[in-house]
Design a protein around this motif. Structure first.
Motif, PDB file in Angstrom:
ATOM      1  N   UNK A 142      -3.292   7.164   1.802  1.00 55.31           N
ATOM      2  CA  UNK A 142      -2.238   6.615   2.660  1.00 55.31           C
ATOM      3  C   UNK A 142      -1.689   5.310   2.118  1.00 55.31           C
ATOM      4  N   UNK A 143      -2.562   4.489   1.548  1.00 51.68           N
ATOM      5  CA  UNK A 143      -2.105   3.226   0.965  1.00 51.68           C
ATOM      6  C   UNK A 143      -1.246   3.478  -0.260  1.00 51.68           C
ATOM      7  N   UNK A 144      -1.650   4.456  -1.090  1.00 54.75           N
ATOM      8  CA  UNK A 144      -0.842   4.800  -2.260  1.00 54.75           C
ATOM      9  C   UNK A 144       0.523   5.326  -1.832  1.00 54.75           C
ATOM     10  N   UNK A 145       0.557   6.132  -0.776  1.00 55.27           N
ATOM     11  CA  UNK A 145       1.831   6.659  -0.278  1.00 55.27           C
ATOM     12  C   UNK A 145       2.737   5.513   0.182  1.00 55.27           C
ATOM     13  N   UNK A 146       2.164   4.556   0.922  1.00 55.20           N
ATOM     14  CA  UNK A 146       2.953   3.422   1.399  1.00 55.20           C
ATOM     15  C   UNK A 146       3.449   2.586   0.223  1.00 55.20           C
ATOM     16  N   UNK A 147       2.570   2.335  -0.756  1.00 50.80           N
ATOM     17  CA  UNK A 147       2.949   1.511  -1.899  1.00 50.80           C
ATOM     18  C   UNK A 147       4.092   2.142  -2.678  1.00 50.80           C
ATOM     19  N   UNK A 148       4.116   3.478  -2.723  1.00 48.03           N
ATOM     20  CA  UNK A 148       5.170   4.161  -3.471  1.00 48.03           C
ATOM     21  C   UNK A 148       6.511   4.041  -2.775  1.00 48.03           C
ATOM     22  N   UNK A 149       6.510   4.073  -1.421  1.00 43.52           N
ATOM     23  CA  UNK A 149       7.781   4.108  -0.702  1.00 43.52           C
ATOM     24  C   UNK A 149       8.198   2.806  -0.054  1.00 43.52           C
ATOM     25  N   UNK A 150       7.310   1.806  -0.025  1.00 42.55           N
ATOM     26  CA  UNK A 150       7.627   0.559   0.675  1.00 42.55           C
ATOM     27  C   UNK A 150       8.692  -0.240  -0.063  1.00 42.55           C
ATOM     28  N   UNK A 151       9.579  -0.845   0.695  1.00 44.00           N
ATOM     29  CA  UNK A 151      10.598  -1.712   0.100  1.00 44.00           C
ATOM     30  C   UNK A 151      10.109  -3.148  -0.017  1.00 44.00           C
ATOM     31  N   UNK A 152       8.988  -3.456   0.594  1.00 38.93           N
ATOM     32  CA  UNK A 152       8.453  -4.814   0.584  1.00 38.93           C
ATOM     33  C   UNK A 152       6.974  -4.784   0.252  1.00 38.93           C
ATOM     34  N   UNK A 153       6.554  -5.634  -0.693  1.00 38.84           N
ATOM     35  CA  UNK A 153       5.133  -5.743  -1.020  1.00 38.84           C
ATOM     36  C   UNK A 153       4.358  -6.285   0.166  1.00 38.84           C
ATOM     37  N   UNK A 154       5.009  -7.102   0.996  1.00 40.96           N
ATOM     38  CA  UNK A 154       4.336  -7.647   2.174  1.00 40.96           C
ATOM     39  C   UNK A 154       3.870  -6.539   3.115  1.00 40.96           C
ATOM     40  N   UNK A 155       4.638  -5.446   3.184  1.00 37.92           N
ATOM     41  CA  UNK A 155       4.257  -4.331   4.042  1.00 37.92           C
ATOM     42  C   UNK A 155       2.964  -3.705   3.552  1.00 37.92           C
ATOM     43  N   UNK A 156       2.811  -3.609   2.233  1.00 34.46           N
ATOM     44  CA  UNK A 156       1.583  -3.055   1.662  1.00 34.46           C
ATOM     45  C   UNK A 156       0.416  -4.002   1.930  1.00 34.46           C
TER      46      UNK A 156
END
Length: 250
Positions: free
Chosen positions: A127-141
């Motif tokens: 799930x973290x890898x999925x978020x990191x791939x699609x997130x527009x902000x590093x802060x979100x990760x």
């Protein structure tokens, strides 16, 4: 030496055949089970191969798992083409997560510690890898990883600090061990120390900051959980490094 070579040959064979056999077993379920869950099952195979063999065997099994997932479990079947964007993302994440956890498993075998095979832990990494791939902000990760660490390690609180290191708090190491002062702290026997613990986040070899963990004294998170925590922190570090200098100067 011969024993190691024999084990490596077995691991390479398992890397090629294991994902194929499991993909064939999953054929009857490909329409009734989500492809994310099918991918996670294949990740477990990758971990098993990496635990048995070497890093190259783990990487080969990740490539094999991604290829057979594409060929057998995503439409159009019996083809390496993928039509749906969601299936493309799942296949890419299977390869990425497979590579990450295979390296973690190989490192764990080298250190003679337990490997990460729990489905819940693998889902956190996925799930973290999925978020990191699609997130527009590093802060979100970073915020996602902060929450994951709090739940994973049963913390009272968790915060992230950008910039240089200050002080010498207890430190959670890359091998899942804990250093207090200059000595190893036996978490399984003594639980967390009373003070905050730092977990450093690196991206592509560059220090990005640290998560400060406020533990519940006496809690005894497993070595598996601590290894997953280190992996999650590094995923946040990669997201920050990808964001570039502009983000780090904020």
């Amino acid at each position: 030496m011969i024993g190691h070579r024999y084990r490596d040959v077995i691991a390479v064979a398992a890397a090629l055949a294991g994902p194929l056999l499991v993909a064939l077993v999953l054929l009857p379920f490909r329409t009734g089970v989500s492809r994310t869950n099918l991918a996670l099952i294949l990740v477990v195979v990758v971990v098993a191969v990496a635990a048995l063999g070497s890093r190259p065997a783990g990487a080969l099994s990740a490539l094999s798992a991604a290829a057979w997932f594409d060929f057998f479990l995503t439409p159009p079947y019996q083809s390496l083409l993928i039509h749906r964007a969601a299936d493309v993302q799942t296949a890419v994440l299977l390869l990425a997560v497979g590579l990450v956890v295979s390296q973690l498993a190989a490192r764990a075998r080298r250190l003679k510690v337990i490997t990460v095979t729990d489905a819940g832990y693998l889902a956190r990494i996925h799930n973290t890898a999925r978020l990191a791939q699609g997130a527009t902000s590093a802060d979100a990760v970073v915020d996602h990883v902060r929450r994951e660490l709090g739940d994973l390690l049963h913390l009272r609180a968790c915060r992230f600090e950008y910039g240089s290191l200050l002080g010498h708090p207890p430190r959670l190491e890359q091998d899942g061990g804990l250093i207090v002062g200059r000595r190893r702290w036996e978490v399984e026997r003594r639980g967390w120390p009373e003070e905050d613990v730092e977990l450093r986040a690196f991206g592509n070899g560059h220090f990005q900051g640290r998560f400060m963990l406020s533990p519940v004294p006496g809690e005894r998170p497993s070595l598996q959980a601590r290894l997953v925590a280190v992996t999650l922190a590094d995923q946040a570090g990669v997201a920050l490094d990808t964001a570039g200098p502009a983000r780090r100067e904020q």
